[in-house]
Design an enzyme around this catalytic site. Structure first.
Site, PDB file in Angstrom:
ATOM      1  N   TYR A   1      16.066  36.832  82.068  1.00 56.50           N
ATOM      2  CA  TYR A   1      16.379  38.240  81.824  1.00 56.50           C
ATOM      3  C   TYR A   1      15.269  38.941  81.049  1.00 56.50           C
ATOM      4  O   TYR A   1      14.844  38.482  79.985  1.00 56.50           O
ATOM      5  CB  TYR A   1      17.676  38.304  81.028  1.00 56.50           C
ATOM      6  CG  TYR A   1      18.363  39.648  80.991  1.00 56.50           C
ATOM      7  CD1 TYR A   1      19.101  40.093  82.073  1.00 56.50           C
ATOM      8  CD2 TYR A   1      18.318  40.451  79.862  1.00 56.50           C
ATOM      9  CE1 TYR A   1      19.772  41.302  82.047  1.00 56.50           C
ATOM     10  CE2 TYR A   1      18.988  41.665  79.810  1.00 56.50           C
ATOM     11  CZ  TYR A   1      19.711  42.089  80.909  1.00 56.50           C
ATOM     12  OH  TYR A   1      20.376  43.293  80.869  1.00 56.50           O
TER      13      TYR A   1
ATOM     14  N   SER B   1      18.608  30.542  82.990  1.00 57.87           N
ATOM     15  CA  SER B   1      19.313  31.707  82.471  1.00 57.87           C
ATOM     16  C   SER B   1      19.566  32.708  83.605  1.00 57.87           C
ATOM     17  O   SER B   1      20.231  32.363  84.580  1.00 57.87           O
ATOM     18  CB  SER B   1      18.522  32.325  81.316  1.00 57.87           C
ATOM     19  OG  SER B   1      19.306  33.291  80.638  1.00 57.87           O
ATOM     20  N   GLN B   2      19.032  33.935  83.523  1.00 58.61           N
ATOM     21  CA  GLN B   2      19.183  34.837  84.672  1.00 58.61           C
ATOM     22  C   GLN B   2      18.638  34.189  85.936  1.00 58.61           C
ATOM     23  O   GLN B   2      19.237  34.292  87.018  1.00 58.61           O
ATOM     24  CB  GLN B   2      18.446  36.149  84.420  1.00 58.61           C
ATOM     25  CG  GLN B   2      18.444  37.079  85.630  1.00 58.61           C
ATOM     26  CD  GLN B   2      17.592  38.315  85.428  1.00 58.61           C
ATOM     27  OE1 GLN B   2      18.117  39.393  85.201  1.00 58.61           O
ATOM     28  NE2 GLN B   2      16.276  38.167  85.490  1.00 58.61           N
TER      29      GLN B   2
ATOM     30  N   ASP C   1      25.347  26.918  73.236  1.00 59.19           N
ATOM     31  CA  ASP C   1      24.756  28.101  73.865  1.00 59.19           C
ATOM     32  C   ASP C   1      25.692  29.289  73.716  1.00 59.19           C
ATOM     33  O   ASP C   1      26.735  29.368  74.362  1.00 59.19           O
ATOM     34  CB  ASP C   1      24.484  27.807  75.346  1.00 59.19           C
ATOM     35  CG  ASP C   1      23.684  28.897  76.044  1.00 59.19           C
ATOM     36  OD1 ASP C   1      23.558  30.007  75.484  1.00 59.19           O
ATOM     37  OD2 ASP C   1      23.194  28.633  77.157  1.00 59.19           O
TER      38      ASP C   1
ATOM     39  N   HIS D   1      20.607  28.402  73.658  1.00 59.82           N
ATOM     40  CA  HIS D   1      20.237  28.835  75.001  1.00 59.82           C
ATOM     41  C   HIS D   1      18.877  28.296  75.456  1.00 59.82           C
ATOM     42  O   HIS D   1      18.538  28.427  76.636  1.00 59.82           O
ATOM     43  CB  HIS D   1      20.264  30.364  75.083  1.00 59.82           C
ATOM     44  CG  HIS D   1      20.236  30.894  76.478  1.00 59.82           C
ATOM     45  ND1 HIS D   1      21.109  30.469  77.466  1.00 59.82           N
ATOM     46  CD2 HIS D   1      19.417  31.812  77.077  1.00 59.82           C
ATOM     47  CE1 HIS D   1      20.840  31.101  78.596  1.00 59.82           C
ATOM     48  NE2 HIS D   1      19.826  31.914  78.397  1.00 59.82           N
TER      49      HIS D   1
END
Length: 321
Positions: free
Chosen positions: A92, A186-187, A272, A302
């Protein structure tokens, strides 16, 4: 932060309460059909980077709406026969960055395409792909852009770009289209799940600590961005929760996972707070293939496994490609 989600033994059986819309598959079939009206027009321009062991190409292809999307393709120097390919999606706020920051997969003998994410690339690495589509009122960030309707939602464009990125990679003469994998963290992990559900003949996927999963739980469990963008939007736009959750249901990684048809290597971090572990397990438990693994990082946030997970991927992925 210490453990805050379900205990691990419950995570291993957790299922999302989110329900896929009845027209989920029709929505995505129509979206991709509309995108493919435009010629893919994948172009690979050699660039000089000063790197001696890899060759780098500046990639442009037509994504959602025929909009030009950028990327980098990196090949081991001297490649003459088609190679297995890894298509990567970034986290992101990031963009494709600079070529020398993407050397892992070419160094391991793969063709590697990293996709720029439209409209991003100003948070922690730079990008070169604008998003020419506007939206209604949105909270700063990307999570609520066009969230009034699935047709206008930001990630409809991004996920379509990602499918087209796989098609662009496969169009290169030095890529073995039958041995193509998708990866990302992640994203990028959430985008990887979408691609895994939308491209039926991938060889494998490897989503790390994936974002964009189990929206009903994620948006109410963590107060950390980016999920919290949705909460702040709804704080301002009272009474729209049902409408917003309906839109998000078309983009939930757990629903794409239920349509997955290839081997998968996930990772999750139990501390996370950005992508709570239960939301990751919602996708992992829904992934519909017997060859799947999840690496669990007990005391990580994360950042997840970081280079340790990369080492796991280097162990796991070649056997599937």
């Amino acid at each position: 932060m210490a453990l805050f989600d379900l205990p691990l033994h419950e995570l291993r059986t957790y299922r999302t309460a989110s329900v896929a819309p009845d027209d989920f598959d029709a929505f995505w079939a129509k979206t991709l059909e509309e995108a493919r009206v435009h010629d893919l027009d994948a172009r690979f321009e050699p660039v000089e980077t000063g790197l001696k062991n890899v060759e780098v190409f500046d990639v442009t292809f037509a994504g959602f709406g025929g909009h030009p999307v950028k990327g980098w393709l990196t090949l081991p120097t001297g490649t003459t026969e088609p190679l297995p390919a890894v298509v990567e999606f970034v986290g992101y706020g990031g963009g494709r960055g600079l070529p020398h920051t993407h050397l892992l997969w070419a160094s391991a003998g793969f063709a590697h395409l990293v996709m720029d994410t439209r409209g991003q690339g100003s948070g922690w690495s730079d990008g070169a792909t604008p998003d020419p589509v506007g939206s209604g009122p949105a909270h700063p960030g990307f999570m609520t852009r066009g969230i009034e309707d699935p047709e206008s939602y930001y990630y409809r464009r991004v996920f379509t770009d990602a499918v087209r990125a796989v098609e662009a990679a496969r169009s290169h003469p030095l890529v073995d289209a039958s041995r193509t994998a998708a990866v990302g963290g992640s994203q990028g992990g959430g985008i990887t799940l979408a691609v895994g559900g939308l491209v039926p003949d991938l060889a494998a996927i490897a989503p790390d600590v994936p974002f964009l999963c189990d929206f009903p739980r994620a948006t109410t469990m963590t107060d950390r961005d980016p999920y919290r963008e949705v909460g702040r939007y709804l704080k301002a736009h009272r009474g729209r929760t049902e409408q917003v959750m309906r839109t998000l249901s078309y983009f939930d990684g757990a629903h794409f996972a239920a349509r997955g048809r290839c081997p998968a290597l996930f990772s999750v971090a139990l501390e996370d707070q950005t992508c709570p572990p239960s939301t990751v397990f919602a996708a992992f438990n829904a992934w519909d293939h017997s060859d799947k693994e999840i690496a669990v990082y007990d005391f990580n946030d994360h950042e997840g496994g970081g280079p340790f997970q990369q080492a796991e991927q280097l162990r796991w992925l070649p056997a599937r490609l």
